[in-house]
Design a protein around this motif. Structure first.
Motif, PDB file in Angstrom:
ATOM      1  N   PRO A 150       1.380  14.854  32.839  1.00  0.00           N
ATOM      2  CA  PRO A 150       2.829  14.882  32.570  1.00  0.00           C
ATOM      3  C   PRO A 150       3.530  13.666  33.151  1.00  0.00           C
ATOM      4  CG  PRO A 150       2.048  17.006  33.382  1.00  0.00           C
ATOM      5  CD  PRO A 150       0.915  16.048  33.551  1.00  0.00           C
ATOM      6  N   ARG A 200       8.799  14.871  36.578  1.00  0.00           N
ATOM      7  CA  ARG A 200       9.061  16.017  35.713  1.00  0.00           C
ATOM      8  C   ARG A 200       8.633  17.294  36.437  1.00  0.00           C
ATOM      9  NH1 ARG A 200       7.330  16.142  29.476  1.00  0.00           N
ATOM     10  NH2 ARG A 200       9.037  14.634  29.459  1.00  0.00           N
ATOM     11  N   ARG A 222       4.828  19.014  37.271  1.00  0.00           N
ATOM     12  CA  ARG A 222       3.834  17.973  37.022  1.00  0.00           C
ATOM     13  C   ARG A 222       2.502  18.289  37.692  1.00  0.00           C
ATOM     14  NH1 ARG A 222       3.375  11.745  38.844  1.00  0.00           N
ATOM     15  NH2 ARG A 222       2.470  10.908  36.938  1.00  0.00           N
TER      16      ARG A 222
END
Length: 316
Positions: free
Chosen positions: A141, A145, A148
């Motif tokens: 990812p 974020r 992750r």
């Protein structure tokens, strides 16, 4: 492109698959058109612009992508069309393949789609299930974020997605699902999926598992068989030899589910998935369903015993 080297299935299997998916694909297309128009069609069926890629070619393209994970741009170049057409075709066929379920050995026409179906089949056929998890590396990812680290596997030290596979004693896939991030434990995923409840509802079903499902074996000791616990360091040699022999026999009974996972890994997306993670579950179920079709066609063979037998004396 319909050669088994590209599609991963025989031409006879491909013909049956096209015939099976033709009706659901037509229905989904008509439903999408009706939703887009907001009313019933005014012209007869078949009027209007034609598809650039025929339905048969859509199925073949989807199978080639699932088998070899070729880029959409490369497939578009082979067919002389736009890349977006290939992407749309795969997006239409892949859900239909994922919804097919899993073939039942010696029971043509019957499909297993849920865990409840698998346990009902095992109870009716008095079959011992083999349960195991497998991991597939996926894209990492983006930075900063949320979630992750959820895909980082403690075993692989990579970003993975885990999946649980259930097979019979012949290594034929009966069910594959319960997709979850690589950080989640196998047993946690199974309890979330409702496997413990299925064991509780069907006390006659038995299963062979590995060390990762130790808690499930402790909760259902009469149904779930896990590897025996390792004796202490100061245990006598006889106890240690007995432990090794019991572990070997349990592994011999359970190894067939590893063979089922190996069949799945022959398809390139399940070796290292490079697509969007939200499409992985559909991709895995589509591939597992196709593998189960081929596995269910194998004849049932007599299971050899893992017991030790004394060697007969040589004849003079």
């Amino acid at each position: 492109m319909s050669h088994p080297a590209f599609t991963g299935i025989s031409r006879a299997h491909l013909s049956d698959l096209i015939e099976e998916l033709a009706g659901p694909w037509t229905a989904s297309c008509e439903s999408a058109l009706h939703h887009r128009r907001g009313r019933k069609r005014k012209r007869q069926a078949g009027a209007g612009p034609k598809h650039e890629l025929l339905f048969t070619d859509r199925v073949v393209v989807s199978l080639v992508y699932l088998r070899l994970q070729l880029p959409h741009a490369a497939l578009a170049e082979l067919y002389g069309i736009e890349r977006s057409t290939i992407t749309r075709a795969i997006g239409e066929i892949r859900p239909l393949l994922a919804q097919r379920g899993f073939a039942v050995p010696d029971r043509p026409g019957i499909r297993l789609r849920t865990l409840a179906d698998v346990f009902a089949y095992a109870e009716a056929e008095a079959a011992t299930l083999r349960i195991d998890g497998t991991e597939t590396q996926v894209r990492r990812p983006q930075a900063h974020r949320r979630g992750r680290t959820a895909f980082i596997s403690g075993k692989k030290k990579q970003n993975t997605i885990k999946t649980t596979t259930i097979s019979d004693g012949q290594g034929r896939t009966l069910w594959s699902g319960a997709d979850r991030p690589g950080r989640m434990h196998d047993q946690t995923a199974m309890r979330t999926e409702g496997m413990a409840e299925q064991f509780r509802l069907r006390p006659g079903v038995k299963a062979e598992v590995d060390e990762g499902y130790r808690g499930l074996a402790n909760e259902f000791p009469e149904q779930v068989s896990a590897p025996p616990r390792k004796p202490k360091d100061d245990a006598p040699d006889g106890e240690r030899h007995a432990w090794r022999e019991a572990r070997r026999r349990q592994s011999s009974r359970r190894i067939c589910v590893e063979h089922a996972n190996a069949e799945h890994k022959q398809w390139r997306p399940l070796q290292r998935y490079v697509g969007r993670r939200e499409h992985y579950a559909q991709t895995h179920r589509a591939i597992a369903g196709l593998v189960s079709d081929r596995a269910a066609a194998r004849p049932t063979r007599r299971q050899t015993s893992a017991e030790l037998v004394p060697a007969s004396p040589a004849a003079c």
